[in-house]
Motif scaffolding. Structure first.
Motif, PDB file in Angstrom:
ATOM      1  N   HIS A 198       0.855  -1.186   0.000  1.00 46.43           N
ATOM      2  CA  HIS A 198       0.000   0.000   0.000  1.00 46.43           C
ATOM      3  C   HIS A 198       0.893   1.239   0.000  1.00 46.43           C
ATOM      4  O   HIS A 198       1.955   1.249   0.621  1.00 46.43           O
ATOM      5  CB  HIS A 198      -0.886  -0.006   1.246  1.00 46.43           C
ATOM      6  N   GLY A 199       0.465   2.290  -0.664  1.00 49.83           N
ATOM      7  CA  GLY A 199       1.272   3.508  -0.745  1.00 49.83           C
ATOM      8  C   GLY A 199       0.697   4.658   0.061  1.00 49.83           C
ATOM      9  O   GLY A 199      -0.514   4.878   0.066  1.00 49.83           O
ATOM     10  N   ILE A 200       1.567   5.372   0.763  1.00 54.29           N
ATOM     11  CA  ILE A 200       1.192   6.619   1.433  1.00 54.29           C
ATOM     12  C   ILE A 200       2.220   7.676   1.045  1.00 54.29           C
ATOM     13  O   ILE A 200       3.428   7.457   1.161  1.00 54.29           O
ATOM     14  CB  ILE A 200       1.138   6.463   2.968  1.00 54.29           C
ATOM     15  N   ILE A 201       1.732   8.825   0.574  1.00 53.23           N
ATOM     16  CA  ILE A 201       2.607   9.948   0.212  1.00 53.23           C
ATOM     17  C   ILE A 201       2.396  11.066   1.223  1.00 53.23           C
ATOM     18  O   ILE A 201       1.269  11.517   1.434  1.00 53.23           O
ATOM     19  CB  ILE A 201       2.308  10.445  -1.210  1.00 53.23           C
ATOM     20  N   SER A 202       3.472  11.503   1.856  1.00 54.27           N
ATOM     21  CA  SER A 202       3.386  12.641   2.780  1.00 54.27           C
ATOM     22  C   SER A 202       3.574  13.922   1.976  1.00 54.27           C
ATOM     23  O   SER A 202       4.685  14.305   1.631  1.00 54.27           O
ATOM     24  CB  SER A 202       4.438  12.528   3.884  1.00 54.27           C
ATOM     25  N   ALA A 203       2.444  14.554   1.646  1.00 58.59           N
ATOM     26  CA  ALA A 203       2.455  15.738   0.778  1.00 58.59           C
ATOM     27  C   ALA A 203       2.012  16.983   1.538  1.00 58.59           C
ATOM     28  O   ALA A 203       1.501  17.926   0.943  1.00 58.59           O
ATOM     29  CB  ALA A 203       1.551  15.500  -0.429  1.00 58.59           C
ATOM     30  N   ILE A 211      -1.453  12.263   2.051  1.00 57.27           N
ATOM     31  CA  ILE A 211      -1.680  13.067   3.248  1.00 57.27           C
ATOM     32  C   ILE A 211      -1.414  14.532   2.928  1.00 57.27           C
ATOM     33  O   ILE A 211      -0.312  14.903   2.493  1.00 57.27           O
ATOM     34  CB  ILE A 211      -0.785  12.620   4.408  1.00 57.27           C
ATOM     35  N   MET A 212      -2.417  15.382   3.164  1.00 53.63           N
ATOM     36  CA  MET A 212      -2.313  16.819   2.910  1.00 53.63           C
ATOM     37  C   MET A 212      -2.661  17.565   4.192  1.00 53.63           C
ATOM     38  O   MET A 212      -3.213  16.986   5.130  1.00 53.63           O
ATOM     39  CB  MET A 212      -3.250  17.218   1.774  1.00 53.63           C
ATOM     40  N   GLN A 213      -2.343  18.871   4.213  1.00 56.62           N
ATOM     41  CA  GLN A 213      -2.750  19.635   5.383  1.00 56.62           C
ATOM     42  C   GLN A 213      -3.201  21.046   5.042  1.00 56.62           C
ATOM     43  O   GLN A 213      -4.312  21.436   5.347  1.00 56.62           O
ATOM     44  CB  GLN A 213      -1.631  19.696   6.425  1.00 56.62           C
ATOM     45  N   LYS A 214      -2.324  21.831   4.402  1.00 58.19           N
ATOM     46  CA  LYS A 214      -2.652  23.217   4.107  1.00 58.19           C
ATOM     47  C   LYS A 214      -2.255  23.544   2.676  1.00 58.19           C
ATOM     48  O   LYS A 214      -1.336  22.955   2.126  1.00 58.19           O
ATOM     49  CB  LYS A 214      -1.916  24.161   5.070  1.00 58.19           C
ATOM     50  N   GLU A 215      -2.954  24.495   2.081  1.00 63.03           N
ATOM     51  CA  GLU A 215      -2.606  25.038   0.760  1.00 63.03           C
ATOM     52  C   GLU A 215      -2.371  23.924  -0.263  1.00 63.03           C
ATOM     53  O   GLU A 215      -1.366  23.901  -0.968  1.00 63.03           O
ATOM     54  CB  GLU A 215      -1.381  25.944   0.871  1.00 63.03           C
ATOM     55  N   LEU A 224      -6.271  12.623   1.631  1.00 63.49           N
ATOM     56  CA  LEU A 224      -6.387  12.626   3.079  1.00 63.49           C
ATOM     57  C   LEU A 224      -6.088  14.011   3.654  1.00 63.49           C
ATOM     58  O   LEU A 224      -4.993  14.267   4.162  1.00 63.49           O
ATOM     59  CB  LEU A 224      -5.420  11.588   3.680  1.00 63.49           C
ATOM     60  N   PRO A 225      -7.052  14.930   3.575  1.00 64.09           N
ATOM     61  CA  PRO A 225      -6.886  16.218   4.260  1.00 64.09           C
ATOM     62  C   PRO A 225      -6.969  15.992   5.764  1.00 64.09           C
ATOM     63  O   PRO A 225      -7.350  14.903   6.213  1.00 64.09           O
ATOM     64  CB  PRO A 225      -8.076  17.034   3.756  1.00 64.09           C
ATOM     65  N   ALA A 232      -3.333  11.558  12.518  1.00 62.05           N
ATOM     66  CA  ALA A 232      -4.509  12.304  12.073  1.00 62.05           C
ATOM     67  C   ALA A 232      -5.357  11.494  11.094  1.00 62.05           C
ATOM     68  O   ALA A 232      -6.548  11.741  10.948  1.00 62.05           O
ATOM     69  CB  ALA A 232      -4.087  13.628  11.436  1.00 62.05           C
ATOM     70  N   VAL A 233      -4.737  10.516  10.426  1.00 62.60           N
ATOM     71  CA  VAL A 233      -5.478   9.673   9.465  1.00 62.60           C
ATOM     72  C   VAL A 233      -5.414   8.209   9.907  1.00 62.60           C
ATOM     73  O   VAL A 233      -5.429   7.298   9.083  1.00 62.60           O
ATOM     74  CB  VAL A 233      -4.918   9.845   8.030  1.00 62.60           C
TER      75      VAL A 233
END
Length: 371
Positions: free
Chosen positions: A6-11, A57-61, A87-88, A109-110
């Motif tokens: 499974h892939g997770i990208i920390s963006a 995974i996203m957070q702002k902007e 994933l905001p 957070a996710v």
């Protein structure tokens, strides 16, 4: 062929040392080598490894990032069953304001998403890494090693702070050197990992119970202290994390070298991106181009040397550009002089303007700038 991965990208990273280049966007959405975005490398590496399900995974902007990746169709992640999940921030104070303390806090957070992962192994990649990584080979070595975590590393010494691992002759980690600069002992961490799902959930739970959210200082160090086994995989190809304006300039200029370009964009491991339909670039009789990457959809009337030019750029007659990165839909007037300049998209540079940066400190023109 799919894999049990499974892939997770920390963006979610903002990287303040990139200045105005990340005003209104995350690092992952930055243009690279003219027509790509930095996030394309993580998405393409996962796609080529047979990964079917990816969480970003996203957070702002993150609007620019959303505009680019959309449903994930360009990387074959647009599916009714699985595919790409955006994933905001869902919870935690840092998800509502400020920034995540570290990757473990972002994963916490996710956490409900991570718990639902069906695959046995999870690869985690940063969205700001320019590297074409063979995740199939990493997964094989990870399984063969019997480790709970495998870190993808490089032999060189990256710019700026980074983490390093001291290993035995088999590649198993003996100790971690945290936040080093210029150190040559051991291997440099590229912040790309394959982790057993149960180990990842244990690290997230430990982070929550102790309120310690940094992956290396808290998660990996704690895992090793508890007797966990960690392995390293050495990536031999081009790799560079983009954290500063200087990193961004240097990495793009590296793409003017054939060896670096072929290492990052090999024919048998294509980097996929969202397609922009443009006509071919027009080169006027007055134009001269030397050692540059010119995207489609440009109109070149001036002189361009050692530059990276994105789609839709107009370079007027008599203009001279040297050592520049010009993002899309920028208009450069006649007789302009630009040297060591990074121009964000939609800039308008009036005729006769002279803008000069240095090799170590390039001049950055903000998005939408009008001189």
């Amino acid at each position: 062929m799919t894999t049990d991965l499974h892939g997770i990208i920390s963006a979610y990273r903002t990287s303040p040392d990139l200045g105005v280049l990340v005003h209104g966007r995350t690092v992952s959405a930055l243009t690279f080598a003219g027509r790509y975005r930095l996030v394309d490398f993580a998405l393409s590496s996962m796609r080529l490894a047979g990964v079917r399900n990816v969480g970003v995974i996203m957070q702002k902007e993150y609007q620019s990032l959303l505009d680019h990746i959309g449903s994930g169709k360009a990387w074959d992640f647009s599916r009714k069953d699985g595919g790409m999940t955006l994933l905001p921030p869902f919870s935690l104070d840092a998800a509502r304001s400020g920034v995540y303390t570290g990757l473990l806090e972002a994963l916490l957070a996710v956490e409900s998403y991570v718990q639902r992962i069906q695959e046995q192994y999870v690869t985690i990649m940063p969205g700001n890494l320019a590297a074409n990584i063979d995740l199939r080979a990493v997964l094989k070595e990870h399984i063969d090693s019997g480790a709970g975590i495998t870190a993808v590393c490089a032999k060189g010494v990256p710019n700026g702070e980074h983490h390093r691992y001291i290993t035995d002759e088999t590649g198993d980690v003996l100790e971690m050197h945290y936040r080093r600069i210029g150190e040559r002992e051991g291997l440099a961490d590229l912040e790309t990992y394959i982790v057993n799902k149960n180990v990842l959930l244990e690290m997230i739970d430990h982070a929550a119970s102790h309120m310690r959210y940094r992956l290396h200082a808290d998660g990996i160090a704690g895992y090793l202290d508890r007797g966990g086994k960690m392995h390293t995989y050495v990536h031999e190809g081009y790799a560079m994390q983009i954290n500063t304006v200087q990193d961004y300039m240097e990495a793009n200029m590296h793409m003017l070298r054939r060896d670096a370009r072929m290492s990052l964009f090999p024919l048998d491991r294509p980097v996929l991106t969202k397609d922009r339909a443009d006509v071919s670039t027009y080169y006027a009789e007055t134009s001269k181009v030397r050692n540059s990457l010119i995207s489609d959809g440009c109109y070149i009337e001036g002189i361009v040397e050692n530059c990276v030019i994105a789609p839709g750029v107009h370079i007027g007659k008599g203009a001279m550009l040297s050592g520049c990165i010009i993002m899309r839909d920028t208009h450069i007037g006649e007789n302009v002089r630009l040297k060591n300049v990074i121009s964000d998209k939609f800039a308008q540079i009036k005729p006769g303007e002279v803008l000069v940066g240095s090799d170590s400190v390039p001049l950055v023109i903000p998005r939408g700038y009008t001189a």
